[in-house]
Design a protein around this motif. Structure first.
Motif, PDB file in Angstrom:
ATOM      1  N   ARG A 117       0.833  -1.192   0.000  1.00 16.28           N
ATOM      2  CA  ARG A 117       0.000   0.000   0.000  1.00 16.28           C
ATOM      3  C   ARG A 117       0.873   1.250   0.000  1.00 16.28           C
ATOM      4  N   GLN A 118       0.546   2.163  -0.903  1.00 18.93           N
ATOM      5  CA  GLN A 118       1.322   3.387  -1.018  1.00 18.93           C
ATOM      6  C   GLN A 118       0.462   4.625  -0.780  1.00 18.93           C
ATOM      7  N   TRP A 119      -0.799   4.417  -0.466  1.00 19.30           N
ATOM      8  CA  TRP A 119      -1.697   5.555  -0.356  1.00 19.30           C
ATOM      9  C   TRP A 119      -1.286   6.509   0.752  1.00 19.30           C
ATOM     10  N   LEU A 120      -0.730   5.966   1.875  1.00 19.88           N
ATOM     11  CA  LEU A 120      -0.332   6.829   2.980  1.00 19.88           C
ATOM     12  C   LEU A 120       0.813   7.752   2.562  1.00 19.88           C
ATOM     13  N   LEU A 121       1.793   7.192   1.843  1.00 17.62           N
ATOM     14  CA  LEU A 121       2.912   8.011   1.394  1.00 17.62           C
ATOM     15  C   LEU A 121       2.458   9.085   0.410  1.00 17.62           C
ATOM     16  N   TRP A 122       1.516   8.728  -0.451  1.00 13.60           N
ATOM     17  CA  TRP A 122       1.006   9.724  -1.388  1.00 13.60           C
ATOM     18  C   TRP A 122       0.281  10.849  -0.653  1.00 13.60           C
ATOM     19  N   ILE A 123      -0.470  10.512   0.387  1.00 11.39           N
ATOM     20  CA  ILE A 123      -1.170  11.536   1.168  1.00 11.39           C
ATOM     21  C   ILE A 123      -0.165  12.447   1.879  1.00 11.39           C
ATOM     22  N   LEU A 124       0.851  11.843   2.494  1.00 10.89           N
ATOM     23  CA  LEU A 124       1.867  12.638   3.188  1.00 10.89           C
ATOM     24  C   LEU A 124       2.632  13.529   2.219  1.00 10.89           C
ATOM     25  N   SER A 125       2.951  12.991   1.042  1.00  7.39           N
ATOM     26  CA  SER A 125       3.634  13.812   0.036  1.00  7.39           C
ATOM     27  C   SER A 125       2.743  14.952  -0.423  1.00  7.39           C
ATOM     28  N   GLY A 126       1.434  14.699  -0.511  1.00  8.81           N
ATOM     29  CA  GLY A 126       0.507  15.759  -0.871  1.00  8.81           C
ATOM     30  C   GLY A 126       0.455  16.858   0.176  1.00  8.81           C
ATOM     31  N   VAL A 127       0.521  16.484   1.462  1.00  4.16           N
ATOM     32  CA  VAL A 127       0.551  17.480   2.538  1.00  4.16           C
ATOM     33  C   VAL A 127       1.812  18.333   2.434  1.00  4.16           C
ATOM     34  N   VAL A 128       2.947  17.689   2.162  1.00  3.66           N
ATOM     35  CA  VAL A 128       4.208  18.423   2.021  1.00  3.66           C
ATOM     36  C   VAL A 128       4.142  19.369   0.823  1.00  3.66           C
ATOM     37  N   LEU A 129       3.562  18.906  -0.286  1.00  3.94           N
ATOM     38  CA  LEU A 129       3.423  19.757  -1.467  1.00  3.94           C
ATOM     39  C   LEU A 129       2.552  20.970  -1.161  1.00  3.94           C
ATOM     40  N   MET A 130       1.473  20.769  -0.412  1.00  5.73           N
ATOM     41  CA  MET A 130       0.619  21.887  -0.018  1.00  5.73           C
ATOM     42  C   MET A 130       1.407  22.900   0.806  1.00  5.73           C
ATOM     43  N   GLY A 131       2.223  22.399   1.750  1.00  4.59           N
ATOM     44  CA  GLY A 131       3.051  23.293   2.553  1.00  4.59           C
ATOM     45  C   GLY A 131       4.047  24.055   1.708  1.00  4.59           C
ATOM     46  N   LEU A 132       4.633  23.382   0.719  1.00  6.13           N
ATOM     47  CA  LEU A 132       5.585  24.037  -0.162  1.00  6.13           C
ATOM     48  C   LEU A 132       4.917  25.177  -0.932  1.00  6.13           C
ATOM     49  N   ILE A 133       3.710  24.964  -1.406  1.00  7.17           N
ATOM     50  CA  ILE A 133       2.985  26.007  -2.140  1.00  7.17           C
ATOM     51  C   ILE A 133       2.640  27.175  -1.224  1.00  7.17           C
ATOM     52  N   LEU A 134       2.236  26.882   0.024  1.00  5.90           N
ATOM     53  CA  LEU A 134       1.843  27.932   0.955  1.00  5.90           C
ATOM     54  C   LEU A 134       3.016  28.800   1.408  1.00  5.90           C
ATOM     55  N   THR A 135       4.237  28.297   1.287  1.00  2.00           N
ATOM     56  CA  THR A 135       5.382  29.140   1.642  1.00  2.00           C
ATOM     57  C   THR A 135       5.548  30.306   0.674  1.00  2.00           C
ATOM     58  N   LYS A 136       5.025  30.155  -0.549  1.00  2.00           N
ATOM     59  CA  LYS A 136       5.118  31.198  -1.585  1.00  2.00           C
ATOM     60  C   LYS A 136       6.560  31.566  -1.884  1.00  2.00           C
ATOM     61  N   SER A 137       7.441  30.573  -1.776  1.00  2.00           N
ATOM     62  CA  SER A 137       8.850  30.775  -2.104  1.00  2.00           C
ATOM     63  C   SER A 137       9.030  30.581  -3.610  1.00  2.00           C
ATOM     64  N   LYS A 138       9.267  31.666  -4.308  1.00  2.00           N
ATOM     65  CA  LYS A 138       9.362  31.597  -5.772  1.00  2.00           C
ATOM     66  C   LYS A 138      10.516  30.707  -6.214  1.00  2.00           C
ATOM     67  N   GLY A 139      11.646  30.826  -5.539  1.00  2.00           N
ATOM     68  CA  GLY A 139      12.798  30.032  -5.942  1.00  2.00           C
ATOM     69  C   GLY A 139      12.548  28.541  -5.825  1.00  2.00           C
ATOM     70  N   SER A 140      11.938  28.115  -4.729  1.00  2.00           N
ATOM     71  CA  SER A 140      11.682  26.691  -4.536  1.00  2.00           C
ATOM     72  C   SER A 140      10.618  26.176  -5.493  1.00  2.00           C
ATOM     73  N   LEU A 141       9.587  26.988  -5.755  1.00  2.00           N
ATOM     74  CA  LEU A 141       8.544  26.563  -6.691  1.00  2.00           C
ATOM     75  C   LEU A 141       9.099  26.443  -8.102  1.00  2.00           C
TER      76      LEU A 141
END
Length: 299
Positions: free
Chosen positions: A236-260
């Motif tokens: 099962r990989q669904w948990l890892l996909w959910i956690l990666s999605g949470v991290v991606l959401m956090g990355l977007i919310l930082t609004k760091s242009k360089g990282s995006l």
């Protein structure tokens, strides 16, 4: 009867020691990520900052002791193989430069502390390279990085929803309640920088800036993708996909242009290599040369 480690390279004692050192390194990683490395915005975090010399030196000297212990263990077992990383050259130059700076520094104790604090994480990275000799440890390290990314995202969401505004209200009611414990005098450049960081209300989590958080979340996101890729298809990989999605959401919310931008470029490069890797492989040198020239032009 005590086992002869010299004639038994695969001794259970040696394996347990390596595992113990590895788990301690994971603990150090968690502490480095979840402790603020500069003046915090909330009084609740003041006692936890890495500006405290005792805590900083403890977290820096421990990797040195672990690295020395691993070296001695490898020599005793006579089967230790040191994996060259390339970081050794940079570390050597850093030590030489730090020692030169120590000789001419006005505050030698602070210069030595800064050198030790800088060397500590690098030695941790070198040590992890030596210990990541099994797929289980590699996956566990990546999973821990993903988990820390989720924790950083949750902390950042708390800042956006509550902590930032609460800190602003506390500062406006009594500025000295936050400036005093950090040794910042009113009307100075330090106060201006503090207020700029405070009123920006960025999502920085346990880090001092949102860009620092974004860089770590980018690393955490790729760690999640690597763990998912290494798992067997039937697991099962669904948990890892959910956690990666949470991290991606956090990355977007930082609004760091360089990282995006880095994320988009990395995904594009990954997609190109996945789809056309075999065709591009004969032209590796030309591609690398073009990328180096583009980097120079960009600078």
């Amino acid at each position: 009867m005590t086992p002869n480690l010299k004639s038994n390279p695969s001794s259970p004692w040696a394996t347990r020691l390596d595992s113990l050192i590895f788990y301690v390194c994971l603990g150090l990683l968690a502490l480095r990520v979840t402790l603020t490395e500069g003046p915090p915005m909330s009084m609740a975090l003041t006692a936890m900052t890495l500006s405290d010399a005792i805590l900083s030196m403890s977290l820096s000297l421990l990797p040195m002791a672990l690295f020395a212990l691993w070296i001695l263990s490898s020599l005793w077992r006579q089967d230790g193989v040191y994996r060259i990383t390339g970081m050794e050259i940079g570390l050597g130059l850093l030590v030489v430069g730090g020692l030169i700076g120590f000789q001419i520094a006005g505050d030698k104790r602070m210069a030595l502390n800064d050198l030790m604090i800088t060397i500590g994480p690098i030695l941790t990275a070198l040590l992890l390279v030596q210990l990541l000799d099994t797929s289980v440890r590699r996956r566990l390290l990546l999973a821990v990085v993903v988990g820390l990314g989720v924790a950083a995202t949750v902390q950042g969401l708390d800042q956006l929803s509550f902590s930032n505004q609460a800190s602003i209200e506390q500062y406006q009611a009594d500025p000295n309640s936050m400036l005093g414990p950090m040794g910042i005098d009113p009307g100075t450049l330090q106060e201006f920088m503090f207020e700029h960081r405070l009123y920006s209300q960025g999502m920085r989590s346990f880090f001092t800036t949102r860009n620092s958080l974004a860089v770590f979340l980018l690393l955490s996101l790729w760690g999640g993708l690597l763990v998912t890729r290494q798992q067997s298809p039937h697991k099962r990989q669904w948990l890892l996909w959910i956690l990666s999605g949470v991290v991606l959401m956090g990355l977007i919310l930082t609004k760091s242009k360089g990282s995006l931008i880095s994320l988009v470029l990395a995904l594009g490069t990954w997609g190109i290599w996945t789809g056309f890797g075999k065709r591009l492989k004969p032209h590796n040198r030309r591609i690398i040369l073009c990328l180096v020239l583009l980097a120079i032009m960009g600078v």
